[in-house]
Scaffold this motif. Structure first.
Motif, PDB file in Angstrom:
ATOM      1  N   VAL A   1     -46.029 -19.126 -15.814  1.00 26.73           N
ATOM      2  CA  VAL A   1     -45.198 -19.026 -14.620  1.00 26.73           C
ATOM      3  C   VAL A   1     -45.480 -17.693 -13.925  1.00 26.73           C
ATOM      4  N   GLN A   2     -45.541 -17.737 -12.615  1.00 30.71           N
ATOM      5  CA  GLN A   2     -45.603 -16.522 -11.806  1.00 30.71           C
ATOM      6  C   GLN A   2     -44.342 -16.451 -10.966  1.00 30.71           C
ATOM      7  N   SER A   3     -43.742 -15.283 -10.911  1.00 29.22           N
ATOM      8  CA  SER A   3     -42.509 -15.132 -10.150  1.00 29.22           C
ATOM      9  C   SER A   3     -42.533 -13.819  -9.370  1.00 29.22           C
ATOM     10  N   GLN A   4     -41.710 -13.777  -8.342  1.00 28.60           N
ATOM     11  CA  GLN A   4     -41.604 -12.599  -7.486  1.00 28.60           C
ATOM     12  C   GLN A   4     -40.136 -12.426  -7.122  1.00 28.60           C
ATOM     13  N   THR A   5     -39.546 -11.300  -7.521  1.00 26.90           N
ATOM     14  CA  THR A   5     -38.123 -11.076  -7.290  1.00 26.90           C
ATOM     15  C   THR A   5     -37.900  -9.669  -6.762  1.00 26.90           C
ATOM     16  N   GLU A   6     -36.886  -9.526  -5.935  1.00 23.75           N
ATOM     17  CA  GLU A   6     -36.485  -8.209  -5.469  1.00 23.75           C
ATOM     18  C   GLU A   6     -35.744  -7.487  -6.588  1.00 23.75           C
ATOM     19  N   ILE A   7     -35.944  -6.190  -6.665  1.00 24.46           N
ATOM     20  CA  ILE A   7     -35.310  -5.395  -7.710  1.00 24.46           C
ATOM     21  C   ILE A   7     -33.962  -4.923  -7.202  1.00 24.46           C
ATOM     22  N   ALA A   8     -32.911  -5.428  -7.817  1.00 25.69           N
ATOM     23  CA  ALA A   8     -31.563  -5.065  -7.397  1.00 25.69           C
ATOM     24  C   ALA A   8     -31.247  -3.639  -7.817  1.00 25.69           C
ATOM     25  N   GLY A   9     -30.542  -2.907  -6.956  1.00 27.54           N
ATOM     26  CA  GLY A   9     -30.107  -1.559  -7.289  1.00 27.54           C
ATOM     27  C   GLY A   9     -31.158  -0.492  -7.102  1.00 27.54           C
ATOM     28  N   ALA A  10     -32.343  -0.834  -6.600  1.00 26.85           N
ATOM     29  CA  ALA A  10     -33.392   0.159  -6.377  1.00 26.85           C
ATOM     30  C   ALA A  10     -33.051   1.000  -5.142  1.00 26.85           C
ATOM     31  N   PRO A  11     -33.496   2.263  -5.112  1.00 28.65           N
ATOM     32  CA  PRO A  11     -33.181   3.117  -3.955  1.00 28.65           C
ATOM     33  C   PRO A  11     -33.762   2.549  -2.663  1.00 28.65           C
ATOM     34  N   GLY A  12     -32.956   2.561  -1.621  1.00 21.39           N
ATOM     35  CA  GLY A  12     -33.389   2.012  -0.335  1.00 21.39           C
ATOM     36  C   GLY A  12     -34.191   2.980   0.492  1.00 21.39           C
ATOM     37  N   GLN A  13     -34.201   4.258   0.094  1.00 16.46           N
ATOM     38  CA  GLN A  13     -34.992   5.271   0.787  1.00 16.46           C
ATOM     39  C   GLN A  13     -35.641   6.202  -0.227  1.00 16.46           C
ATOM     40  N   ILE A  14     -36.838   6.676   0.079  1.00 17.95           N
ATOM     41  CA  ILE A  14     -37.510   7.670  -0.763  1.00 17.95           C
ATOM     42  C   ILE A  14     -38.143   8.715   0.137  1.00 17.95           C
ATOM     43  N   ASP A  15     -38.312   9.925  -0.414  1.00 23.75           N
ATOM     44  CA  ASP A  15     -38.949  10.998   0.347  1.00 23.75           C
ATOM     45  C   ASP A  15     -40.401  11.159  -0.078  1.00 23.75           C
ATOM     46  N   LEU A  16     -41.082  12.127   0.536  1.00 16.80           N
ATOM     47  CA  LEU A  16     -42.503  12.334   0.240  1.00 16.80           C
ATOM     48  C   LEU A  16     -42.738  12.709  -1.220  1.00 16.80           C
ATOM     49  N   ALA A  17     -41.883  13.557  -1.779  1.00 13.67           N
ATOM     50  CA  ALA A  17     -42.081  13.998  -3.164  1.00 13.67           C
ATOM     51  C   ALA A  17     -41.959  12.818  -4.129  1.00 13.67           C
ATOM     52  N   THR A  18     -40.963  11.969  -3.899  1.00 15.13           N
ATOM     53  CA  THR A  18     -40.796  10.797  -4.766  1.00 15.13           C
ATOM     54  C   THR A  18     -41.972   9.853  -4.619  1.00 15.13           C
ATOM     55  N   LEU A  19     -42.459   9.678  -3.366  1.00 14.01           N
ATOM     56  CA  LEU A  19     -43.604   8.807  -3.133  1.00 14.01           C
ATOM     57  C   LEU A  19     -44.838   9.319  -3.858  1.00 14.01           C
ATOM     58  N   ALA A  20     -45.066  10.620  -3.829  1.00 14.58           N
ATOM     59  CA  ALA A  20     -46.221  11.188  -4.527  1.00 14.58           C
ATOM     60  C   ALA A  20     -46.104  10.986  -6.036  1.00 14.58           C
ATOM     61  N   GLN A  21     -44.876  11.139  -6.561  1.00 15.47           N
ATOM     62  CA  GLN A  21     -44.662  10.926  -8.001  1.00 15.47           C
ATOM     63  C   GLN A  21     -44.942   9.478  -8.398  1.00 15.47           C
ATOM     64  N   LEU A  22     -44.485   8.539  -7.570  1.00 16.04           N
ATOM     65  CA  LEU A  22     -44.710   7.125  -7.863  1.00 16.04           C
ATOM     66  C   LEU A  22     -46.183   6.757  -7.778  1.00 16.04           C
ATOM     67  N   ALA A  23     -46.933   7.450  -6.915  1.00 18.63           N
ATOM     68  CA  ALA A  23     -48.344   7.139  -6.725  1.00 18.63           C
ATOM     69  C   ALA A  23     -49.251   7.900  -7.681  1.00 18.63           C
TER      70      ALA A  23
ATOM     71  N   PRO B   1     -43.569  12.341   7.767  1.00 22.38           N
ATOM     72  CA  PRO B   1     -42.753  13.240   6.945  1.00 22.38           C
ATOM     73  C   PRO B   1     -41.684  12.529   6.112  1.00 22.38           C
ATOM     74  N   GLY B   2     -41.392  11.264   6.425  1.00 19.41           N
ATOM     75  CA  GLY B   2     -40.343  10.548   5.700  1.00 19.41           C
ATOM     76  C   GLY B   2     -38.972  10.969   6.189  1.00 19.41           C
ATOM     77  N   PRO B   3     -37.906  10.537   5.519  1.00 18.43           N
ATOM     78  CA  PRO B   3     -37.911   9.582   4.397  1.00 18.43           C
ATOM     79  C   PRO B   3     -38.283   8.175   4.861  1.00 18.43           C
ATOM     80  N   PHE B   4     -38.681   7.345   3.870  1.00 19.37           N
ATOM     81  CA  PHE B   4     -39.164   6.003   4.159  1.00 19.37           C
ATOM     82  C   PHE B   4     -38.144   4.963   3.692  1.00 19.37           C
ATOM     83  N   VAL B   5     -38.074   3.885   4.418  1.00 22.86           N
ATOM     84  CA  VAL B   5     -37.287   2.739   3.960  1.00 22.86           C
ATOM     85  C   VAL B   5     -38.094   2.018   2.872  1.00 22.86           C
ATOM     86  N   ALA B   6     -37.476   1.815   1.731  1.00 19.60           N
ATOM     87  CA  ALA B   6     -38.190   1.269   0.563  1.00 19.60           C
ATOM     88  C   ALA B   6     -37.665  -0.114   0.207  1.00 19.60           C
ATOM     89  N   GLU B   7     -38.585  -1.057   0.013  1.00 23.51           N
ATOM     90  CA  GLU B   7     -38.256  -2.407  -0.470  1.00 23.51           C
ATOM     91  C   GLU B   7     -39.077  -2.656  -1.728  1.00 23.51           C
TER      92      GLU B   7
END
Length: 281
Positions: free
Chosen positions: A124-146, A160-166
């Motif tokens: 099975v393959q599935s795709q779901t939205e992650i509930a409770g995840a932050p709706g915005q992130i800044d540049l520092a958080t984005l760099a850490q995630l990447a 410069p951010g912040p970015f809307v995150a989905e």
């Protein structure tokens, strides 16, 4: 239950339960046989006893009590210690992994032997939205995630951010089930992050190495020890059902047939011998 579960041995025991009393009745020495009236009484008494025994065994033989594990931990592939997130739990046709639910209903089920047991194999393959995840992130958080650097095409001056995150979680899951029990599972998890705003002219979608809340991504397997425990429990269920089928179903039928044969014999011998008066020619 402590009773042999080999079907061939159970069949032998059934034949023994039938042949011993029949052979005793057939080959008992004539000199030691009781008189006709006592023999008739014995046949009737044995018929009642066998019938009562058959009913008692069928009604009172305990149902098999084998407990199957209701959940199983999963670990990163190739690692027996590192947890890959919430435990696996099979609820009907849904595989639960914490808040993530994988519906198995529409997946093609292929019969397959796995861990030495007959099972159904599904992917099975599935795709779901992650509930409770932050709706915005800044540049520092984005760099850490990447992985410690900003993704290609993202500039602190222009974006410069912040970015809307989905956040979206992708799951590819392979499951082996036996009946309504989870036998084994493996899969691969990934998290994608869709960014917009913060100076971006178009939305960007990135694949990140860590889900919100620290949930790991990557390939995972059901913990080998848990899979082996599930296989052992399912074998116990199979043995218990075979034993119950014989002791609570097949053996009472054999005993009841013996009771019928004894009752028929007693009734046949109880009939008076026809008397035909002699006629003179």
């Amino acid at each position: 239950l402590g009773i042999p579960a080999d079907p061939r041995l159970i069949e032998v025991l059934g034949w023994i339960a039938y042949l011993i009393p029949v052979a005793a009745l057939t080959y008992w020495p004539r000199a030691l046989r009781p008189d006709p009236r006592t023999a008739q009484w014995l046949r009737g008494s044995l018929a009642v006893a066998f019938a009562a025994l058959a009913v008692g065994i069928a009604a009172l033989w305990p149902q098999p009590q084998v407990t199957l594990p209701d959940h199983a931990p999963r670990v990163l592939e190739g690692d027996v210690d590192t947890s890959a997130g919430p435990d696996l739990r099979l609820q009907g046709e849904v595989l639960e992994m914490g808040a993530t639910r994988v519906d198995l209903t529409g997946a093609e089920a292929t019969p397959e032997r796995h861990l030495g047991l007959p099972s159904l194999h599904r992917e099975v393959q599935s795709q779901t939205e992650i509930a409770g995840a932050p709706g915005q992130i800044d540049l520092a958080t984005l760099a850490q995630l990447a992985g410690g650097r900003l993704p290609v095409g993202v500039s602190p001056a222009r974006n410069p951010g912040p970015f809307v995150a989905e956040w979206t979680r992708l799951e590819q899951v392979t499951v082996w089930t036996a009946g309504d029990a989870l036998l084994d599972a493996q899969g691969r998890s990934a998290v994608t992050l869709r960014l917009s705003g913060g100076g971006l002219t178009t939305a960007r979608t990135l694949r990140v190495d860590m889900a919100p809340g620290g949930m790991a991504t990557g390939a995972w397997v059901m913990a080998p020890a848990a899979a082996q425990d599930a296989a052992d429990a399912l074998r116990s269920v199979r043995r218990a059902r075979i034993e119950h089928q014989f002791w609570a179903r097949e053996l009472p039928v054999i005993l009841f047939l013996i009771a019928l044969a004894l009752a028929a014999s007693a009734l046949a011998r109880a009939r008076p011998t026809p008397f035909f008066p002699a006629r003179s020619l």
